[in-house]
Write an enzyme that holds these catalytic residues in place. Structure first.
Site, mmCIF file in Angstrom:
data_model
loop_
_atom_site.group_PDB
_atom_site.id
_atom_site.type_symbol
_atom_site.label_atom_id
_atom_site.label_comp_id
_atom_site.label_asym_id
_atom_site.label_seq_id
_atom_site.Cartn_x
_atom_site.Cartn_y
_atom_site.Cartn_z
ATOM 1 N N SER A 195 0.825 -1.205 0.000
ATOM 2 C CA SER A 195 0.000 0.000 0.000
ATOM 3 C C SER A 195 0.867 1.267 0.000
ATOM 4 C CB SER A 195 -0.887 -0.004 1.253
ATOM 5 O OG SER A 195 -0.058 0.034 2.393
ATOM 6 N N GLY A 201 4.289 1.859 1.969
ATOM 7 C CA GLY A 201 5.374 2.188 1.032
ATOM 8 C C GLY A 201 6.090 3.468 1.436
ATOM 9 N N GLU A 207 6.362 -0.443 -5.354
ATOM 10 C CA GLU A 207 5.242 -0.752 -6.262
ATOM 11 C C GLU A 207 3.981 -0.697 -5.414
ATOM 12 O OE1 GLU A 207 5.638 -1.351 -9.474
ATOM 13 O OE2 GLU A 207 7.806 -1.691 -9.611
ATOM 14 N N CYS A 246 -3.412 -4.710 -8.143
ATOM 15 C CA CYS A 246 -3.071 -3.283 -8.168
ATOM 16 C C CYS A 246 -3.570 -2.650 -9.458
ATOM 17 C CB CYS A 246 -1.567 -3.106 -8.026
ATOM 18 S SG CYS A 246 -0.634 -4.069 -9.210
HETATM 19 P P1 NAD Z 1 0.569 -3.483 3.015
HETATM 20 O O1 NAD Z 1 1.259 -2.220 2.685
HETATM 21 O O2 NAD Z 1 -0.363 -3.519 4.157
HETATM 22 O O3 NAD Z 1 1.640 -4.635 3.302
HETATM 23 C C1 NAD Z 1 2.619 -5.020 2.359
HETATM 24 C C2 NAD Z 1 3.761 -5.705 3.071
HETATM 25 O O4 NAD Z 1 4.452 -4.768 3.882
HETATM 26 C C3 NAD Z 1 3.358 -6.837 3.996
HETATM 27 O O5 NAD Z 1 4.254 -7.908 3.817
HETATM 28 C C4 NAD Z 1 3.514 -6.230 5.374
HETATM 29 O O6 NAD Z 1 3.775 -7.159 6.390
HETATM 30 C C5 NAD Z 1 4.709 -5.332 5.159
HETATM 31 N N1 NAD Z 1 4.888 -4.239 6.119
HETATM 32 C C6 NAD Z 1 3.953 -3.615 6.883
HETATM 33 N N2 NAD Z 1 4.524 -2.626 7.598
HETATM 34 C C7 NAD Z 1 5.836 -2.610 7.264
HETATM 35 C C8 NAD Z 1 6.950 -1.810 7.660
HETATM 36 N N3 NAD Z 1 6.824 -0.811 8.534
HETATM 37 N N4 NAD Z 1 8.156 -2.081 7.121
HETATM 38 C C9 NAD Z 1 8.304 -3.064 6.205
HETATM 39 N N5 NAD Z 1 7.282 -3.853 5.809
HETATM 40 C C10 NAD Z 1 6.069 -3.636 6.329
HETATM 41 O O7 NAD Z 1 -0.132 -3.934 1.663
HETATM 42 P P2 NAD Z 1 -1.157 -5.138 1.443
HETATM 43 O O8 NAD Z 1 -2.454 -4.773 2.080
HETATM 44 O O9 NAD Z 1 -0.508 -6.417 1.812
HETATM 45 O O10 NAD Z 1 -1.300 -5.132 -0.154
HETATM 46 C C11 NAD Z 1 -2.269 -4.459 -0.862
HETATM 47 C C12 NAD Z 1 -1.667 -3.242 -1.519
HETATM 48 O O11 NAD Z 1 -0.596 -3.610 -2.395
HETATM 49 C C13 NAD Z 1 -2.676 -2.506 -2.419
HETATM 50 O O12 NAD Z 1 -2.594 -1.125 -2.194
HETATM 51 C C14 NAD Z 1 -2.195 -2.858 -3.827
HETATM 52 O O13 NAD Z 1 -2.567 -1.923 -4.801
HETATM 53 C C15 NAD Z 1 -0.718 -2.932 -3.638
HETATM 54 N N6 NAD Z 1 -0.094 -3.693 -4.719
HETATM 55 C C16 NAD Z 1 0.675 -3.034 -5.636
HETATM 56 C C17 NAD Z 1 1.243 -3.743 -6.703
HETATM 57 C C18 NAD Z 1 2.081 -3.045 -7.750
HETATM 58 O O14 NAD Z 1 2.780 -3.729 -8.506
HETATM 59 N N7 NAD Z 1 2.056 -1.733 -7.845
HETATM 60 C C19 NAD Z 1 1.006 -5.108 -6.819
HETATM 61 C C20 NAD Z 1 0.218 -5.731 -5.868
HETATM 62 C C21 NAD Z 1 -0.318 -5.019 -4.812
#
Ligand code: NAD
Length: 465
Positions: free
Chosen positions: A205, A209, A226, A260
């Site tokens: 997210s 990110g 991403e 995404c």
């Molecule tokens: P998220 O941001 O909640 O989590 C992603 C990952 O980050 C998880 O493994 C989580 O444990 C980890 N994380 C959480 N806090 C962290 C920190 N402080 N430091 C390091 N890592 C941490 O996202 P989500 O809910 O798992 O995924 C959905 C999101 O991903 C949507 O917004 C979607 O659009 C996006 N996404 C983007 C792409 C792309 O290629 N642009 C592809 C797939 C998904």
């Protein structure tokens, strides 16, 4: 940490949370093996990755089952395993010419010679989300391994059941196992991974990110981010409406909209809006949930319970503000799992959350336009800029519209093609991401640093004192 099963709603999986200390130790171990991995040469690395692909193919039934248990859907889990094998094969074929050491060449100053060399980053971190747990854990890892890096992966805590099966597969490729480790856990483990690597590939997210990007900046390491999107499709008056409605129906609803690059917004020319909406609603209404078995229907459950709350809030807000639901509009409980009805909405206004925020569900909002310029303005009125789609039988016009969209990839007369066409380079615009393209040939070069050897071939340089 207890993890919820998306089909039953039961917390039936005990996630092992790796501590910061454990992650540090694993990272140090990977670093120790990286030099040998790199020095073994590209041919051997290709051989090991092909062995890995062969073992994945052998273990396909178990892997698909594990990914399906993580995500609650079947056909996309099969696609993930197949796509991983294809990714490995494609990179094994392309890497030699991309990592080729080019011969020394003369510089523009005649007595100087240039020799380019490359050095891989020692340890690459991958932090991935829950929507395509297997594929998104490896899409960056494969080229990085071929480039000569060691890899530390942390998949989403929501979908880590597949890690055990993956470990069994990896155990059959010992040389790879030395330089590829998977740790499980939540945000803290992700932070520990970030803190112990030389470069980070993050998919997730925008909110996370941003945090990850800030930490990488402090650590002075490159971050490839991403992130989310709110992709728009533009349907021109001269589009083939049958094609447009079928493509948009698929591009929006596949993986229950949890991609995404899902199409979440449609802008349609007023002159064809009635016919287009009718076709679209007819097709969307025919979709069924993957229930009672995973192989039935097309639309799986909402994988993450946090996402359930997001969808609920957006539906509530849209209803309060008088959006018109042409179909769907409810979250339903089937056997303990939460499923979002395939939904099409019009009468939307920019004040509605559903019009501007990522929904990450099988939900489409439609707006009409009177000129193509207006359509471009509406599509670009977003903080995101991942990808989009344009439908017109006039390809030159479609390209002209695509050219004006502030996004990194545009499907013409199709939808969400960037999801499985990985050979075209694309970057994210706006809040959808940061850093070089993850797709296309050049993406492997994100994992190497270039060094120039500049040789004086035997002349006294004229600029010396
Ligand atoms: P998220 O941001 O909640 O989590 C992603 C990952 O980050 C998880 O493994 C989580 O444990 C980890 N994380 C959480 N806090 C962290 C920190 N402080 N430091 C390091 N890592 C941490 O996202 P989500 O809910 O798992 O995924 C959905 C999101 O991903 C949507 O917004 C979607 O659009 C996006 N996404 C983007 C792409 C792309 O290629 N642009 C592809 C797939 C998904």
């Amino acid at each position: 940490m207890q993890i919820r099963n998306p089909r039953t709603g039961k917390y039936d999986f005990d996630l092992v949370e790796f501590s910061a200390e454990q992650v540090k130790k694993i990272a140090s171990n990977l670093r120790q093996h990286q030099a040998a991995w790199w020095q073994s040469g590209l041919e051997l690395r290709i051989e090991q990755l092909q062995l890995f692909a062969a073992e994945i193919v052998k273990a396909k039934p178990e892997l698909v089952k594990a990914v399906a248990e993580d995500t609650g859907r079947w056909s996309e889990s099969e696609i993930e395993v197949d796509a991983l094998v294809q990714t490995i094969n494609r990179w094994c074929k392309d890497a030699p010419k991309l990592l080729d050491v080019v011969p020394a060449r003369a510089a523009s100053i005649p007595f100087l010679e240039i020799q380019q060399q490359y050095y891989p980053f020692q340890l690459v971190g991958v932090v991935s989300p829950w929507n395509f747990p297997l594929l998104l854990s490896f899409v960056d890892a494969i080229p990085a391994l071929l480039a000569g890096c060691a890899i530390l992966i942390k998949p989403s805590e929501v979908t880590s059941r597949f890690v055990k099966v993956l470990a069994d597969v990896l155990a059959k490729v010992p040389q790879l196992q030395n330089v590829l480790a998977v740790v499980t856990g939540g945000g803290e483990t992700g932070q520990a991974v970030t803190s112990n690597v030389d470069i980070l590939c993050f998919t997730g997210s925008v909110a996370t990110g941003r945090r990850v990007g800030e930490l990488c900046a402090k650590l002075f390491i490159p971050a490839f981010l991403e992130l989310g999107g709110k992709d728009a499709a533009i349907v021109c008056a001269d589009a083939d409406l049958d094609i447009a409605s079928s493509a948009i129906c698929w591009g929006s609803m596949v993986n229950a909209g949890q991609s995404c690059m899902s199409i979440e917004r449609v802008y349609v020319d007023r002159r064809v809006a009635k016919e287009f909406k009718q076709l679209l609603v007819e097709k969307v209404s025919k979709l069924r949930h993957n229930h009672p078995t995973m192989t039935e229907g097309q639309v799986g459950p909402v994988i993450s319970d946090k996402q359930v709350a997001v969808i609920e809030e957006q539906f509530f807000d849209a209803k309060q503000k008088n959006a018109r639901f042409l179909c769907g509009g409810e979250l339903v409980n089937l056997g303990g799992g939460v499923y979002c009805q395939p939904t099409v909405i019009d009468n939307i206004t920019p004040e509605m959350l559903i019009a501007t925020e990522e929904t990450f569900a099988p939900v489409l909002v439609i707006e009409e336009f009177t000129s193509e310029q207006e359509a471009v303005t509406l599509a670009n009125n977003s903080k995101y800029g991942l990808s989009g789609a344009v439908f017109s039988q006039n390809i030159a016009k479609a390209h002209a519209i695509a050219h004006q969209l502030n996004v990194g990839g545009v499907s013409i007369n199709d939808a969400a093609l960037t999801g499985f066409v990985h050979e075209a380079e694309k970057q994210s615009f706006g809040l959808s991401g940061l850093g070089g393209s993850r797709m296309g040939a050049e993406s492997i070069r994100r994992f190497i640093r270039k060094k120039a050897l500049l040789t004086n071939t035997g002349v006294r340089s004229p600029w010396w004192f």
